[in-house]
Design a protein around this motif. Structure first.
Motif, PDB file in Angstrom:
ATOM      1  N   PRO A   4      -5.938  29.048 -14.550  1.00 26.34           N
ATOM      2  CA  PRO A   4      -5.340  29.379 -13.251  1.00 26.34           C
ATOM      3  C   PRO A   4      -5.007  30.868 -13.197  1.00 26.34           C
ATOM      4  CG  PRO A   4      -3.760  28.225 -14.647  1.00 26.34           C
ATOM      5  CD  PRO A   4      -5.076  28.177 -15.367  1.00 26.34           C
ATOM      6  N   PRO A   5      -4.764  31.412 -12.005  1.00 23.55           N
ATOM      7  CA  PRO A   5      -4.520  32.851 -11.888  1.00 23.55           C
ATOM      8  C   PRO A   5      -3.383  33.351 -12.759  1.00 23.55           C
ATOM      9  CG  PRO A   5      -4.908  31.889  -9.729  1.00 23.55           C
ATOM     10  CD  PRO A   5      -4.813  30.745 -10.692  1.00 23.55           C
ATOM     11  N   GLN A   6      -2.328  32.543 -12.939  1.00 27.30           N
ATOM     12  CA  GLN A   6      -1.185  32.982 -13.735  1.00 27.30           C
ATOM     13  C   GLN A   6      -1.428  32.845 -15.231  1.00 27.30           C
ATOM     14  OE1 GLN A   6      -1.431  30.309 -11.872  1.00 27.30           O
ATOM     15  NE2 GLN A   6      -0.202  28.572 -12.616  1.00 27.30           N
ATOM     16  N   ARG A  52       3.492  23.565 -23.069  1.00 24.66           N
ATOM     17  CA  ARG A  52       3.283  24.639 -22.106  1.00 24.66           C
ATOM     18  C   ARG A  52       2.510  25.771 -22.785  1.00 24.66           C
ATOM     19  NH1 ARG A  52       6.126  23.092 -17.793  1.00 24.66           N
ATOM     20  NH2 ARG A  52       7.831  21.613 -18.159  1.00 24.66           N
ATOM     21  N   VAL A  53       1.454  26.207 -22.124  1.00 21.95           N
ATOM     22  CA  VAL A  53       0.518  27.152 -22.741  1.00 21.95           C
ATOM     23  C   VAL A  53       0.401  28.399 -21.868  1.00 21.95           C
ATOM     24  CG1 VAL A  53      -1.818  27.462 -23.634  1.00 21.95           C
ATOM     25  CG2 VAL A  53      -0.767  25.184 -23.691  1.00 21.95           C
ATOM     26  N   ARG A  54       0.412  29.555 -22.530  1.00 24.79           N
ATOM     27  CA  ARG A  54       0.187  30.830 -21.837  1.00 24.79           C
ATOM     28  C   ARG A  54      -0.882  31.603 -22.598  1.00 24.79           C
ATOM     29  NH1 ARG A  54       2.571  35.944 -22.293  1.00 24.79           N
ATOM     30  NH2 ARG A  54       4.202  35.117 -23.665  1.00 24.79           N
ATOM     31  N   VAL A  55      -1.869  32.093 -21.859  1.00 26.38           N
ATOM     32  CA  VAL A  55      -2.999  32.780 -22.472  1.00 26.38           C
ATOM     33  C   VAL A  55      -2.935  34.257 -22.085  1.00 26.38           C
ATOM     34  CG1 VAL A  55      -5.505  32.853 -22.730  1.00 26.38           C
ATOM     35  CG2 VAL A  55      -4.351  30.662 -22.295  1.00 26.38           C
ATOM     36  N   PRO A  56      -2.823  35.158 -23.059  1.00 32.24           N
ATOM     37  CA  PRO A  56      -2.753  36.582 -22.723  1.00 32.24           C
ATOM     38  C   PRO A  56      -4.098  37.094 -22.217  1.00 32.24           C
ATOM     39  CG  PRO A  56      -2.941  36.313 -25.086  1.00 32.24           C
ATOM     40  CD  PRO A  56      -2.798  34.923 -24.516  1.00 32.24           C
ATOM     41  N   ASP A  57      -4.071  38.279 -21.618  1.00 28.80           N
ATOM     42  CA  ASP A  57      -5.315  38.870 -21.136  1.00 28.80           C
ATOM     43  C   ASP A  57      -6.273  39.148 -22.291  1.00 28.80           C
ATOM     44  OD1 ASP A  57      -4.449  38.788 -18.517  1.00 28.80           O
ATOM     45  OD2 ASP A  57      -3.584  40.802 -18.584  1.00 28.80           O
ATOM     46  N   TYR A  98     -10.377  28.156 -25.004  1.00 25.68           N
ATOM     47  CA  TYR A  98     -11.566  27.560 -24.379  1.00 25.68           C
ATOM     48  C   TYR A  98     -11.576  27.829 -22.867  1.00 25.68           C
ATOM     49  CZ  TYR A  98     -14.228  23.787 -22.145  1.00 25.68           C
ATOM     50  OH  TYR A  98     -15.068  23.077 -21.341  1.00 25.68           O
ATOM     51  N   LEU A  99     -10.460  27.597 -22.201  1.00 26.66           N
ATOM     52  CA  LEU A  99     -10.404  27.802 -20.757  1.00 26.66           C
ATOM     53  C   LEU A  99     -10.605  29.273 -20.395  1.00 26.66           C
ATOM     54  CD1 LEU A  99      -7.422  25.438 -19.886  1.00 26.66           C
ATOM     55  CD2 LEU A  99      -9.854  25.005 -19.486  1.00 26.66           C
ATOM     56  N   ALA A 100     -10.072  30.171 -21.223  1.00 31.60           N
ATOM     57  CA  ALA A 100     -10.266  31.595 -20.956  1.00 31.60           C
ATOM     58  C   ALA A 100     -11.736  31.972 -21.055  1.00 31.60           C
ATOM     59  CB  ALA A 100      -9.433  32.416 -21.938  1.00 31.60           C
ATOM     60  N   ASP A 130     -15.206  19.781 -40.680  1.00 31.74           N
ATOM     61  CA  ASP A 130     -13.886  20.398 -40.856  1.00 31.74           C
ATOM     62  C   ASP A 130     -13.153  20.545 -39.525  1.00 31.74           C
ATOM     63  OD1 ASP A 130     -11.775  21.441 -42.357  1.00 31.74           O
ATOM     64  OD2 ASP A 130     -12.493  23.508 -42.158  1.00 31.74           O
ATOM     65  N   TRP A 131     -13.214  19.500 -38.707  1.00 33.22           N
ATOM     66  CA  TRP A 131     -12.457  19.444 -37.468  1.00 33.22           C
ATOM     67  C   TRP A 131     -11.131  18.729 -37.727  1.00 33.22           C
ATOM     68  CZ3 TRP A 131     -17.132  16.912 -34.576  1.00 33.22           C
ATOM     69  CH2 TRP A 131     -18.106  17.882 -34.334  1.00 33.22           C
ATOM     70  N   THR A 132     -10.079  19.181 -37.076  1.00 33.14           N
ATOM     71  CA  THR A 132      -8.756  18.583 -37.295  1.00 33.14           C
ATOM     72  C   THR A 132      -8.503  17.420 -36.355  1.00 33.14           C
ATOM     73  OG1 THR A 132      -7.878  20.665 -38.137  1.00 33.14           O
ATOM     74  CG2 THR A 132      -6.281  19.035 -37.382  1.00 33.14           C
ATOM     75  N   THR A 133      -8.615  17.641 -35.050  1.00 36.95           N
ATOM     76  CA  THR A 133      -8.576  16.547 -34.073  1.00 36.95           C
ATOM     77  C   THR A 133      -9.719  16.745 -33.091  1.00 36.95           C
ATOM     78  OG1 THR A 133      -7.201  17.582 -32.347  1.00 36.95           O
ATOM     79  CG2 THR A 133      -6.033  16.486 -34.178  1.00 36.95           C
ATOM     80  N   ILE A 134      -9.997  15.702 -32.318  1.00 32.65           N
ATOM     81  CA  ILE A 134     -10.888  15.823 -31.165  1.00 32.65           C
ATOM     82  C   ILE A 134      -9.984  15.935 -29.939  1.00 32.65           C
ATOM     83  CG2 ILE A 134     -12.774  14.815 -29.854  1.00 32.65           C
ATOM     84  CD1 ILE A 134     -13.595  15.344 -32.696  1.00 32.65           C
ATOM     85  N   ASN A 135     -10.122  17.028 -29.201  1.00 34.60           N
ATOM     86  CA  ASN A 135      -9.252  17.255 -28.050  1.00 34.60           C
ATOM     87  C   ASN A 135      -9.921  16.695 -26.793  1.00 34.60           C
ATOM     88  OD1 ASN A 135      -7.042  18.076 -26.627  1.00 34.60           O
ATOM     89  ND2 ASN A 135      -7.540  20.251 -26.643  1.00 34.60           N
ATOM     90  N   LEU A 136      -9.510  15.510 -26.404  1.00 32.60           N
ATOM     91  CA  LEU A 136     -10.043  14.833 -25.224  1.00 32.60           C
ATOM     92  C   LEU A 136      -9.116  15.140 -24.052  1.00 32.60           C
ATOM     93  CD1 LEU A 136     -10.698  11.390 -26.958  1.00 32.60           C
ATOM     94  CD2 LEU A 136     -12.301  13.305 -26.707  1.00 32.60           C
ATOM     95  N   VAL A 137      -9.656  15.695 -22.971  1.00 34.43           N
ATOM     96  CA  VAL A 137      -8.799  16.154 -21.886  1.00 34.43           C
ATOM     97  C   VAL A 137      -9.339  15.714 -20.533  1.00 34.43           C
ATOM     98  CG1 VAL A 137      -8.049  18.159 -23.223  1.00 34.43           C
ATOM     99  CG2 VAL A 137      -9.953  18.403 -21.640  1.00 34.43           C
ATOM    100  N   TRP A 138      -8.402  15.613 -19.593  1.00 33.39           N
ATOM    101  CA  TRP A 138      -8.727  15.431 -18.177  1.00 33.39           C
ATOM    102  C   TRP A 138      -7.900  16.429 -17.390  1.00 33.39           C
ATOM    103  CZ3 TRP A 138      -5.289  13.168 -14.329  1.00 33.39           C
ATOM    104  CH2 TRP A 138      -5.882  13.110 -13.045  1.00 33.39           C
ATOM    105  N   ARG A 139      -8.577  17.153 -16.471  1.00 30.56           N
ATOM    106  CA  ARG A 139      -7.888  18.166 -15.665  1.00 30.56           C
ATOM    107  C   ARG A 139      -7.438  17.543 -14.353  1.00 30.56           C
ATOM    108  NH1 ARG A 139     -10.924  23.782 -14.359  1.00 30.56           N
ATOM    109  NH2 ARG A 139     -12.431  22.297 -13.487  1.00 30.56           N
ATOM    110  N   GLU A 140      -6.133  17.392 -14.207  1.00 29.41           N
ATOM    111  CA  GLU A 140      -5.566  16.849 -12.968  1.00 29.41           C
ATOM    112  C   GLU A 140      -5.663  17.863 -11.843  1.00 29.41           C
ATOM    113  OE1 GLU A 140      -1.285  15.205 -11.216  1.00 29.41           O
ATOM    114  OE2 GLU A 140      -1.581  15.400 -13.378  1.00 29.41           O
ATOM    115  N   ASP A 141      -5.306  19.102 -12.137  1.00 20.47           N
ATOM    116  CA  ASP A 141      -5.475  20.220 -11.205  1.00 20.47           C
ATOM    117  C   ASP A 141      -5.624  21.475 -12.047  1.00 20.47           C
ATOM    118  OD1 ASP A 141      -2.814  21.268 -11.795  1.00 20.47           O
ATOM    119  OD2 ASP A 141      -2.015  19.727 -10.479  1.00 20.47           O
ATOM    120  N   VAL A 142      -5.702  22.624 -11.413  1.00 19.74           N
ATOM    121  CA  VAL A 142      -6.047  23.837 -12.124  1.00 19.74           C
ATOM    122  C   VAL A 142      -5.039  24.186 -13.219  1.00 19.74           C
ATOM    123  CG1 VAL A 142      -4.871  25.412 -10.520  1.00 19.74           C
ATOM    124  CG2 VAL A 142      -6.890  26.198 -11.802  1.00 19.74           C
TER     125      VAL A 142
END
Length: 283
Positions: free
Chosen positions: A236-238, A256-261, A228-230, A186-198
């Motif tokens: 990143p700090p922001q 653009r993604v923002r993750v709350p505390d 996942y990153l949290a 029951d997965w919707t997509t496979i999220n394949l990622v590469w981190r260019e910088d933080v």
């Protein structure tokens, strides 16, 4: 039963970019079979069907050409921008199969969704091996700093991070094998990622359960990546970052993604949307 179907592309200001979605702003008279038929005829990865409630909120259902999905980020952005163009900016509350999702559309018609409470779980070793086999990727090509996992923000997505842009750019996978595995899990997509910088990621999202080889912009997966990153203390700090997606399929997109505390408050995903065609189409 006929419906007026709009066509918008999300996470872009260019109709030739982003991820196209069908939008039906009033689906109250449509049955489930009508929605599935319309989504198949439209042929985009998802079509969103909004049904207004008396309190000003909306019930919403999302259909790929093959099946219903619990939540779709790019179709949410497309649908709320389409509604705002007709009724003005402001907040919309969408009652999805995954739970309530709030979307704020500003005066510039940029929409920001707030996901349901996200979750992150381990990816079983056998499932990782099956994914890599279907992709024809090797374990040593993965980024050791970002271990594979499964993340949820309305839909489940394995997160697989690679160590080089070159590896991400080569994607020629076994469609049927990956589709079968994703259906079982029951997965919707496979999220394949590469981190260019933080604060900068590049992503590709195979979507065989929907009959689509690759999604050019995936808002639900972007929200899941934020969670996942949290959890992995990799934000990143922001606590904000940008995802570039869709370049390889000729539809560049920016999410653009923002993750709350507090993750229970939901991950925010923002993007523009633009009308693809000039007229409404009866379906």
């Amino acid at each position: 039963m006929n419906a007026n179907v709009l066509r918008y592309s999300a996470f872009t200001s260019d109709p030739q970019g982003g991820n196209p979605a069908g939008v039906v702003l009033d689906a109250r008279e449509l049955h489930e079979a009508d929605m599935q038929r319309i989504a198949a005829e439209v042929g985009y990865s998802e079509t969103a069907f909004l049904s207004p409630r008396d309190d000003g909120s909306f019930d919403v259902r999302y259909f790929s050409p093959k099946a219903e999905v619990s939540f779709c980020g790019h179709a949410t952005i497309a649908a709320t921008v389409a509604h705002a163009q007709r009724h003005g900016p402001g907040e919309r509350v969408l009652h999805t199969r995954a739970g309530p999702v709030r979307v704020d559309v500003d005066a510039d018609l940029t929409a920001t969704l707030r996901s349901v409470e996200p979750r992150v779980a381990a990816l079983e070793a056998d499932d990782l091996a099956a994914i890599l086999h279907a992709l024809d990727w090797r374990a040593e090509e993965l980024d050791p700093a970002l271990p594979p996992a499964v993340a949820y923000a309305g839909a489940w997505h394995p997160v697989i991070a690679v160590s080089t842009r070159e590896r991400l750019s080569r994607l020629d996978y076994d469609f049927e094998a990956l589709a079968a595995l994703m259906a079982r899990r029951d997965w919707t997509t496979i999220n394949l990622v590469w981190r260019e910088d933080v604060a900068t990621f590049h992503a590709r999202n195979p979507f065989p359960p929907g009959g689509v080889v690759e999604d050019p912009a995936t808002g639900a997966a972007a929200a899941a990546l934020g969670a996942y990153l949290a959890v992995h203390d990799a934000l990143p700090p922001q606590r904000t970052f940008v995802i570039h997606q869709g370049r390889e399929v000729g539809r560049p997109s920016v999410l653009r993604v923002r993750v709350p505390d507090e993750l229970r408050d939901g991950v925010r995903v923002s993007g523009a949307a633009v009308r693809i065609d000039a007229g409404e189409v009866q379906r």
